[in-house]
Write a protein that holds these residues in place. Sequence first.
Motif, mmCIF file in Angstrom:
data_model
loop_
_atom_site.group_PDB
_atom_site.id
_atom_site.type_symbol
_atom_site.label_atom_id
_atom_site.label_comp_id
_atom_site.label_asym_id
_atom_site.label_seq_id
_atom_site.Cartn_x
_atom_site.Cartn_y
_atom_site.Cartn_z
ATOM 1 N N UNK A 422 0.819 -1.217 0.000
ATOM 2 C CA UNK A 422 0.000 0.000 0.000
ATOM 3 C C UNK A 422 0.853 1.268 0.000
ATOM 4 N N UNK A 423 2.073 1.158 0.510
ATOM 5 C CA UNK A 423 2.959 2.321 0.494
ATOM 6 C C UNK A 423 3.368 2.735 -0.910
ATOM 7 N N UNK A 424 3.213 1.825 -1.881
ATOM 8 C CA UNK A 424 3.552 2.138 -3.274
ATOM 9 C C UNK A 424 2.370 2.725 -4.046
ATOM 10 N N UNK A 425 1.195 2.809 -3.412
ATOM 11 C CA UNK A 425 0.003 3.345 -4.075
ATOM 12 C C UNK A 425 -0.045 4.857 -3.858
ATOM 13 N N UNK A 426 -0.202 5.600 -4.935
ATOM 14 C CA UNK A 426 -0.163 7.066 -4.854
ATOM 15 C C UNK A 426 -1.390 7.614 -4.129
ATOM 16 N N UNK A 427 -1.175 8.674 -3.348
ATOM 17 C CA UNK A 427 -2.272 9.399 -2.709
ATOM 18 C C UNK A 427 -2.836 10.390 -3.721
ATOM 19 N N UNK A 428 -4.146 10.327 -3.997
ATOM 20 C CA UNK A 428 -4.770 11.186 -4.996
ATOM 21 C C UNK A 428 -6.033 11.824 -4.423
ATOM 22 N N UNK A 429 -6.512 12.850 -5.103
ATOM 23 C CA UNK A 429 -7.737 13.530 -4.694
ATOM 24 C C UNK A 429 -8.958 12.691 -5.062
ATOM 25 N N UNK A 430 -10.112 13.063 -4.523
ATOM 26 C CA UNK A 430 -11.304 12.232 -4.698
ATOM 27 C C UNK A 430 -11.857 12.245 -6.121
ATOM 28 N N UNK A 431 -11.503 13.244 -6.929
ATOM 29 C CA UNK A 431 -12.037 13.311 -8.292
ATOM 30 C C UNK A 431 -11.092 12.675 -9.320
ATOM 31 N N UNK A 432 -10.131 11.867 -8.879
ATOM 32 C CA UNK A 432 -9.200 11.204 -9.800
ATOM 33 C C UNK A 432 -9.590 9.740 -9.983
ATOM 34 N N UNK A 433 -8.970 9.089 -10.987
ATOM 35 C CA UNK A 433 -9.357 7.740 -11.383
ATOM 36 C C UNK A 433 -8.428 6.647 -10.878
ATOM 37 N N UNK A 434 -7.326 7.024 -10.253
ATOM 38 C CA UNK A 434 -6.362 6.032 -9.801
ATOM 39 C C UNK A 434 -5.386 5.647 -10.896
ATOM 40 N N UNK A 435 -4.455 4.772 -10.565
ATOM 41 C CA UNK A 435 -3.426 4.333 -11.510
ATOM 42 C C UNK A 435 -3.255 2.825 -11.422
ATOM 43 N N UNK A 436 -2.735 2.249 -12.499
ATOM 44 C CA UNK A 436 -2.438 0.817 -12.509
ATOM 45 C C UNK A 436 -1.207 0.543 -11.642
ATOM 46 N N UNK A 437 -1.074 -0.662 -11.098
ATOM 47 C CA UNK A 437 0.122 -1.002 -10.321
ATOM 48 C C UNK A 437 1.376 -0.899 -11.184
ATOM 49 N N UNK A 438 2.497 -0.742 -10.541
ATOM 50 C CA UNK A 438 3.768 -0.647 -11.254
ATOM 51 C C UNK A 438 3.982 -1.889 -12.125
ATOM 52 N N UNK A 439 4.394 -1.661 -13.361
ATOM 53 C CA UNK A 439 4.665 -2.766 -14.277
ATOM 54 C C UNK A 439 3.476 -3.183 -15.110
ATOM 55 N N UNK A 440 2.266 -2.729 -14.753
ATOM 56 C CA UNK A 440 1.069 -3.053 -15.516
ATOM 57 C C UNK A 440 0.814 -1.966 -16.554
ATOM 58 N N UNK A 441 0.553 -2.378 -17.806
ATOM 59 C CA UNK A 441 0.344 -1.403 -18.892
ATOM 60 C C UNK A 441 -1.086 -1.340 -19.374
ATOM 61 N N UNK A 442 -1.850 -2.370 -19.088
ATOM 62 C CA UNK A 442 -3.239 -2.390 -19.530
ATOM 63 C C UNK A 442 -4.169 -2.753 -18.390
ATOM 64 N N UNK A 443 -5.441 -2.484 -18.613
ATOM 65 C CA UNK A 443 -6.441 -2.761 -17.588
ATOM 66 C C UNK A 443 -6.487 -4.250 -17.256
ATOM 67 N N UNK A 444 -6.854 -4.549 -16.022
ATOM 68 C CA UNK A 444 -6.948 -5.912 -15.554
ATOM 69 C C UNK A 444 -8.424 -6.326 -15.461
ATOM 70 N N UNK A 445 -8.643 -7.613 -15.264
ATOM 71 C CA UNK A 445 -9.995 -8.112 -15.015
ATOM 72 C C UNK A 445 -9.978 -8.727 -13.618
ATOM 73 N N UNK A 446 -10.258 -7.907 -12.631
ATOM 74 C CA UNK A 446 -10.059 -8.289 -11.242
ATOM 75 C C UNK A 446 -11.168 -9.221 -10.774
ATOM 76 N N UNK A 447 -10.777 -10.386 -10.286
ATOM 77 C CA UNK A 447 -11.739 -11.341 -9.752
ATOM 78 C C UNK A 447 -12.012 -11.071 -8.272
ATOM 79 N N UNK A 448 -10.951 -10.802 -7.519
ATOM 80 C CA UNK A 448 -11.100 -10.459 -6.102
ATOM 81 C C UNK A 448 -9.808 -9.815 -5.614
ATOM 82 N N UNK A 449 -9.910 -9.141 -4.472
ATOM 83 C CA UNK A 449 -8.761 -8.520 -3.832
ATOM 84 C C UNK A 449 -8.857 -8.828 -2.340
ATOM 85 N N UNK A 450 -7.735 -9.185 -1.719
ATOM 86 C CA UNK A 450 -7.734 -9.445 -0.284
ATOM 87 C C UNK A 450 -6.534 -8.772 0.366
#
Length: 463
Positions: A422-450
């Motif tokens: 989580x320390x590698x995830x950028x802090x952004x304002x509420x009107x932003x869309x977020x960013x992909x994890x480092x090393x990822x270039x395209x959108x993912x198809x997330x099944x679950x997160x834990x």
Amino acid sequence: TDYQREVVLKRSKFELEEAKARAHILEGLVIAVNNIDEVVAIIKKASGTSDAKQKLRVRFDLSEKQAQAILDLRLARLTRLEVNKLISELQELEARIARLQVIINSKKEQMNLIKQEMLSIKRSYKSTRRSDIVGSVTDTSVPSETDEKPIENVIVAIAADNTIKRIPIKNFNMSNKDAVGASDGEVLLHTCDTLTNSKVMFFTNYGNCYQTEVSKLKETRLRDSGVALSTVFSEATQGEVPVALFAMGLESMPQGELVMFTRQGMVKRSSWSEYALLKSAFQGYKGKDGDEIFRVECVKEGSQIFYVTNRGGCTRFNTAEIPLQGRVAGGVRGITLDDGEYVVFGGQVTPDKGEVVMVTNSGYLKRLSIVDIARHARNCKGAKGIEFSALNGTAVVFADYVNDTHYNIAIYDKANVLTVYTGDVAVEKKNTKGKLPKGKRGAMSVAKVVRYKTSADCIYRDK
């Protein structure tokens, strides 16, 4: 080893006799099908079964058993496919007979077979031996029920496959806890560091409470399979899974209060004393049909409640706004939800401190500062904490609080698992869309997160 050799030798001799007997019959059947016209003619002209059997034996030099097998042969077995099956079976038996004769005549082959069988058992039964092998009866003793059992430090955990584990502290500390390459049963979602002379209480998604002595839980290693809730508690129903656990003394309860959250936005605050029952199973929350509890926490003084929904809605309010209720009460509404909206995260946060990490169904991440969401009264809709687009997804699938200590989350993308600190995830304002994890270039198809545990929490322990 001498005993094992004797077993292998007797078994091989027995199997050899059986294989030879079957091969003998097959040899006769193969002769018959290769001369089927003549066989049929002999049977048709015979005066009876005994006459036919005797003529077949004389004509083809068969034994009595072979001749009888020919007479018992069904016409359906005379197709080309069935004939080929007979020939294939005979060839396999001949190879097996040759192999068994080698084993019987060779001590080395017998020992090799014993080794292979032992390795196969080791692969099939991965749990450690539960009995001790001693040289003499004087080298061991049978413990009495009245003997005082040693107190051990253990980890009680809930795994991602919803099973329960009691893990020796040594095994837990030495095990690799990375989620990559691990099965759901090896990924720990909730842990507590406790002692075997304590008890543990589980809260389930159905709002029930189950408690037992830690010493009565089955001991496993981290990589071993855990046990289902229904195995430990017969009262558990189908679909019921543990969502939280608390360790405590055998004769004492934690002090203070606890707060629980449901997917449909209900929240309840109760005193721990409400749960000081002697029964192993009892109701701890009375909710609406279709709703379920997903989080239970001990109340922290001066805390605030923060919510995140699947549509990115966020709100926060003071924990003190939740009225204190009894054990089986249904709680109060913590957040206003639209149709199809549900709570992804609900939990306590430190006022004006820390962030909430969010992950979308396309794998985009962001950390949103708590202060970016204005404090409202309880049961408000709040504000949107993330923007969606065709690029970053249409829903939040995971959210959790990050304060002074960062942790790891595992993102399951189809057949792949990606771990993010989580320390590698950028802090952004509420009107932003977020960013992909480092090393990822395209959108993912997330099944679950834990959020998975790499260390244990000491929730409560008698001094």
